[in-house]
Structure formats: C-alpha cells, structure tokens
Design a protein around this motif. Structure first.
Motif, short mmCIF file in Angstrom:
data_model
loop_
_atom_site.label_atom_id
_atom_site.label_comp_id
_atom_site.label_asym_id
_atom_site.label_seq_id
_atom_site.Cartn_x
_atom_site.Cartn_y
_atom_site.Cartn_z
N THR A 64 -9.74 5.06 -7.18
CA THR A 64 -9.76 4.49 -6.00
C THR A 64 -10.69 5.17 -4.92
OG1 THR A 64 -7.90 5.97 -5.28
CG2 THR A 64 -7.42 3.66 -6.08
N GLY A 66 -9.95 6.38 -1.97
CA GLY A 66 -9.46 7.13 -1.00
C GLY A 66 -9.11 6.22 0.21
N GLY A 68 -7.84 3.15 -0.92
CA GLY A 68 -6.89 2.14 -1.75
C GLY A 68 -7.70 1.03 -2.53
N SER A 70 -9.21 -0.29 -5.42
CA SER A 70 -9.60 0.03 -6.79
C SER A 70 -10.87 -0.18 -7.15
CB SER A 70 -8.48 -0.77 -7.76
OG SER A 70 -6.76 -0.54 -7.29
N SER A 161 -2.49 4.47 -4.04
CA SER A 161 -3.47 4.80 -2.97
C SER A 161 -3.03 3.83 -1.86
CB SER A 161 -4.73 4.23 -3.34
OG SER A 161 -4.81 3.17 -3.85
N ASP A 196 -4.07 3.22 -10.74
CA ASP A 196 -4.70 3.34 -9.20
C ASP A 196 -4.19 4.55 -8.79
OD1 ASP A 196 -5.32 1.89 -6.62
OD2 ASP A 196 -3.55 3.21 -6.24
N TYR A 197 -5.27 5.57 -8.53
CA TYR A 197 -5.10 6.86 -8.09
C TYR A 197 -6.00 7.34 -6.87
CZ TYR A 197 -8.87 8.52 -10.71
OH TYR A 197 -10.11 8.80 -11.25
N ASP A 198 -5.54 8.46 -6.36
CA ASP A 198 -6.69 9.08 -5.38
C ASP A 198 -6.36 10.74 -5.78
OD1 ASP A 198 -4.36 9.52 -4.01
OD2 ASP A 198 -4.87 8.02 -2.55
N THR A 201 -2.89 11.48 -5.00
CA THR A 201 -1.66 11.24 -6.03
C THR A 201 -1.87 12.42 -7.03
OG1 THR A 201 -2.32 9.12 -5.72
CG2 THR A 201 -1.34 9.73 -7.84
#
Length: 279
Positions: A64, A66, A68, A70, A161, A196-198, A201
């Motif tokens: 992601t 930052g 949100g 993807s 995110s 899905d991550y940032d 997370t």
C-alpha cells in the motif's frame, strides 16, 4: 477513498441484517463473495500496474502507498528497512517450500484437504481469521492435532491500511485470543488480508510479537477459471525452492492438491510448515 469504502460497508450492513433471517451460513456466503470481489478488484489493479514492468501478477504481493491504495508499485514508498522485515519466501538452497492456506471460509472443503495432506504426509501452515476460529473451534483443533501450523489472518479480513491503528491491533489480538481458546497456542506470524499492509501495520504487528508474512507464489484459486490444472500449472511455473505458496480452501484447490504435491516432490522439493523453513 471514503467513497470506495461505502460499497463494502453497505454489503456488511446488509449481511448483518440478513443474518437474523437466514442464519450464519448465509452470512458466510455473503462475506465470502465480498472477499472474492475485493480480491478481484485488487488483482485487476495489480495486473494493470505491472504489465508494463513485465512482472507476473500471480507472484506480486500487494503493498500500500500509505493512503490505503493496494498497489505493487507502492512498494517503493515503503521504507526499505521495514520492507526487509516482511517474510515473502524462505531462504533458497534448502529445497523446501510452504503451503500457506488462508482460511476465512471453506469448512466444507477443509476436511478433504486434511485427508489429502494426511495421505501425502504433508504438513502446511493455515492462516485463520479470528471469526472463523471462533465459529469452527473443533475443526481448528483437528487441523492442529494433524500436525499443521496455525497462524493469524486477522480477525475479520479487514484491509489493514483502511482501518485505524486501534483496529489493526484489535484484529491481531482478537484472533490471538480465538486461537488460544481453541488450541492453547499463541500464533507469531500474521498474514494481512489481501496482502494489504503499510509501515504502521508492520510496526503494530511487531510490537505485538508477530512477523508479517506474504507470499512468493499464488494459486489465484479464488478467481473464476482457476481449474485444478490451471492452479497446478501456475505453481509449477514458478521457483519452488523457498516458495511460500498461497492458497485457499476452494473446490478446485482440493482437486489440484494430489497432483500438485506429487509434482513438487518430483522436483526434489519438500513441503513443510512455515516454522520449519529457514527465512
């Protein structure tokens, strides 16, 4: 971003309302369909983004930016040091690979998968959601008693995110409690929904004692047209040594498993749970 959230929110509200009339099984189907739609949207964005780069979408985990969104291209906006802490594959040179099976539905398919794994003497890693663990504690115990590794897929399959830091923490902690209640084991790997991550997370997961896990090879078994043969071909076309192979409890995945396992073994590669593979 706010406009994009209203669709899933509306579906979720309808699903909860429908539960009172149709029961939890019907809600399961709604949530499963919602998840599949989310995966399709994410995967379509992946394909559009990476076609020009010559990268195979099936092996490109989602990152992601930052905000949100993807998007594999967003990997460049994630701190490289933080990115290096994410597990995408095992160390090569050991001729080992892992089946990472994400579970948020599929209790009708899982017993068949367990039979195949038993017959083939294979142990895998199941990443389960907390809500699924709460509703299927006996099946989860059966999976664990059969020697399979049980890890966290978050509580409600929420995109990390898109939610607050407090909710990310809650997703991990509620799943941990559900798994502990069922099998008395604390998980230490976290596979975020849809990959899905940032950086936030990652920081929260690590603070709670988890390593974030993605994948290096994807069956894409949730997508229409993913027959058993197609699933097998997708995996066998990718490097096996050190691979983390993403799958779900889907009918065609179950059909693919016997031949897929045999072909992987024929290549001199052994399938082990993630904790048995050097990373």
């Amino acid at each position: 971003m706010k406009k994009k959230i209203w669709g899933p929110v509306a579906i979720a509200i309808f699903a909860v309302a429908a539960t009172g009339v149709q029961g939890f099984t019907y809600l399961d189907r709604i949530l499963a369909n919602q998840t599949a739609e989310a995966w399709n949207a994410i995967y379509d964005r992946q394909e559009e983004t990476i076609k020009s780069d010559g990268v195979d979408a099936a092996s490109a985990p989602v990152a992601t930016d930052g905000r949100g969104t993807s998007n594999p291209a967003a990997l460049t906006s994630v701190d490289k040091e933080a990115e290096s802490r994410i597990i995408r594959s095992g160390l090569p040179g050991n001729n080992l690979c892992t089946f990472a099976c994400n579970v948020d539905w599929g209790e009708d398919i899982l017993p068949g998968m367990l039979e195949v794994f038993k017959e083939k003497n294979v142990r895998v890693t199941f990443f389960v959601t907390g809500r699924w663990a709460e509703n299927n504690p006996e099946l989860l115990k059966e999976m664990y008693d059969a020697g399979h590794e049980i890890q966290s897929h978050g509580y409600s399959h929420a995109l990390c995110s898109d939610i607050s830091s407090e909710k990310v923490e809650e997703e991990i902690e509620k799943t941990e409690l559900a798994i502990i209640d069922a099998i008395n084991i604390k998980p230490n790997y976290f596979a975020p929904a849809a990959g899905d991550y940032d950086e936030r997370t990652l920081e929260i997961a690590e603070r709670l004692g988890y390593k974030v896990v993605l994948w290096s090879s994807d069956t894409i078994d949730w997508r229409e047209g993913s027959s058993a043969d197609v699933i097998t071909q997708r995996i066998m076309a990718k490097p096996l040594d050190g691979a983390i192979i993403l799958m779900h409890p889907k009918p065609e995945t179950l059909k693919a498993l016997p031949d897929l396992i045999e072909q992987i073994n024929a290549q001199g590669c052994r399938i082990v749970p993630l904790y048995r593979m050097p990373v």
